[in-house]
Design an enzyme around this catalytic site. Structure first.
Site, PDB file in Angstrom:
ATOM      1  N   ASP A  86       0.868  -1.176   0.000  1.00  0.00           N
ATOM      2  CA  ASP A  86       0.000   0.000   0.000  1.00  0.00           C
ATOM      3  C   ASP A  86       0.906   1.226   0.000  1.00  0.00           C
ATOM      4  O   ASP A  86       1.938   1.240   0.692  1.00  0.00           O
ATOM      5  CB  ASP A  86      -0.857   0.048   1.261  1.00  0.00           C
ATOM      6  CG  ASP A  86      -1.996  -0.955   1.251  1.00  0.00           C
ATOM      7  OD1 ASP A  86      -2.065  -1.795   0.326  1.00  0.00           O
ATOM      8  OD2 ASP A  86      -2.824  -0.908   2.184  1.00  0.00           O
ATOM      9  N   HIS A 143       4.804  -7.628  -0.415  1.00  0.00           N
ATOM     10  CA  HIS A 143       4.408  -8.855  -1.096  1.00  0.00           C
ATOM     11  C   HIS A 143       5.079  -8.957  -2.471  1.00  0.00           C
ATOM     12  O   HIS A 143       5.502  -7.943  -3.042  1.00  0.00           O
ATOM     13  CB  HIS A 143       2.891  -8.891  -1.242  1.00  0.00           C
ATOM     14  CG  HIS A 143       2.166  -8.929   0.069  1.00  0.00           C
ATOM     15  ND1 HIS A 143       1.519 -10.053   0.537  1.00  0.00           N
ATOM     16  CD2 HIS A 143       2.003  -7.976   1.031  1.00  0.00           C
ATOM     17  CE1 HIS A 143       0.980  -9.799   1.722  1.00  0.00           C
ATOM     18  NE2 HIS A 143       1.263  -8.539   2.042  1.00  0.00           N
ATOM     19  N   SER A 245       8.355   3.552   5.140  1.00  0.00           N
ATOM     20  CA  SER A 245       9.479   3.764   4.239  1.00  0.00           C
ATOM     21  C   SER A 245       9.030   3.780   2.800  1.00  0.00           C
ATOM     22  O   SER A 245       7.910   4.178   2.488  1.00  0.00           O
ATOM     23  CB  SER A 245      10.562   2.714   4.464  1.00  0.00           C
ATOM     24  OG  SER A 245      11.771   3.132   3.877  1.00  0.00           O
TER      25      SER A 245
END
Length: 283
Positions: A86, A143, A245
């Site tokens: 995200d 992911h 980050s």
């Protein structure tokens, strides 16, 4: 004048020590009392979380929370690559003459981003890149952008400057100065590099497929080759940021095209298709 003063302040701050202190506090039981404040400050969507917030023993565990199984559907097409996280697109484009765009008028070298690895830099020359910034409110697990194999990882020590809009704007060559943990994959979309960039208050970056490798346990510079390569399915969890980050994705030239007219500032969800394959498959 203000920017120069703040930049000087960033240079003087003991960023590694500060980040370690924040990490220790966030792991402590007392930090649990800060979770409601964190939820309100960053408007966290609790409906997506795997567990009620009261079930988390400390702030760090809440920060790296898993989501409910159906919260992030992963695009099922074998010909697409998806966002691994995200976040918000900071920059994207083509890698031209060995450079990537940090922000308007500011570039950095691909070879420097990859820790001086000229062979890998040559492989991605002319390809595409996208930089995705994760804010504190975002889901912070990382992911696999496509199904494939992890061939090797590289850890490159560095600074811990902030990677928010302000840091990107005022700190030259920010992403090649901060520490990085890079996962190199071989996929049906060609080679992909997932560059995970450390930042102020990022306690560590950890890998699910190799718990022995992280930005805190590796010590100095590290390059680890996997023989045989490690398989990952598309959307499989590969790691996590312990506080916010940036991820930079690199794609080989001639292998993918964007799935949309993406622009800076576009919000992405993990599993959302961002590229599709072009040309013949090349493993």
């Amino acid at each position: 004048m203000k920017d120069r003063f703040l930049l000087s302040l960033f240079y003087l701050l003991p960023k590694h020590a500060l980040s370690r202190a924040v990490g220790r506090w966030a792991r402590s039981p007392i930090s649990r009392f800060a979770i409601p404040l964190f939820i309100r400050r960053f408007r966290i969507n609790l409906e997506e979380a795997e567990k009620p917030w009261r079930d988390y023993p400390n702030l760090l565990e809440f920060f790296i929370r898993k989501l409910k199984p159906d919260a992030r559907p992963v695009d099922s097409s074998p010909n697409t690559g998806v966002s691994p996280v995200d976040g918000v697109i900071s920059q994207l484009g083509e890698i031209t003459e060995g450079t990537l765009l940090q922000t308007k008028g500011v570039t950095y070298r691909l070879e420097d981003l990859l820790g001086g690895d000229s062979e890998q830099a040559a492989a991605f020359e002319g390809g595409k890149f996208v930089t995705i910034y994760l804010s504190p409110r975002d889901y912070h697990r990382i992911h696999a952008p496509a199904a494939g194999e992890v061939t090797h990882v590289s850890y490159i020590p560095g600074k811990l400057f902030p990677v928010n809009d302000f840091g990107v704007r005022i700190i030259p060559r920010l992403f090649v100065r901060n520490e990085r943990l890079i996962t190199f994959m071989r996929t049906s979309l060609g080679r992909i590099a997932v560059v995970k960039v450390g930042a102020t208050n990022v306690g560590s970056i950890r890998l699910n497929f190799d718990p022995q490798v992280s930005t805190r346990s590796a010590g100095g510079r590290l390059r680890k080759v996997y023989e045989p390569p490690l398989p990952l399915s598309k959307g499989q969890e590969m790691g996590r940021f312990e506080f916010g980050s940036t991820v930079i994705l690199l794609f080989e030239p001639g292998r993918v095209e964007w799935t949309s007219d993406w622009v800076s500032g576009t919000a992405l969800k993990m599993g959302q298709p961002i590229v599709r394959g072009v040309g013949s498959a090349n493993h």
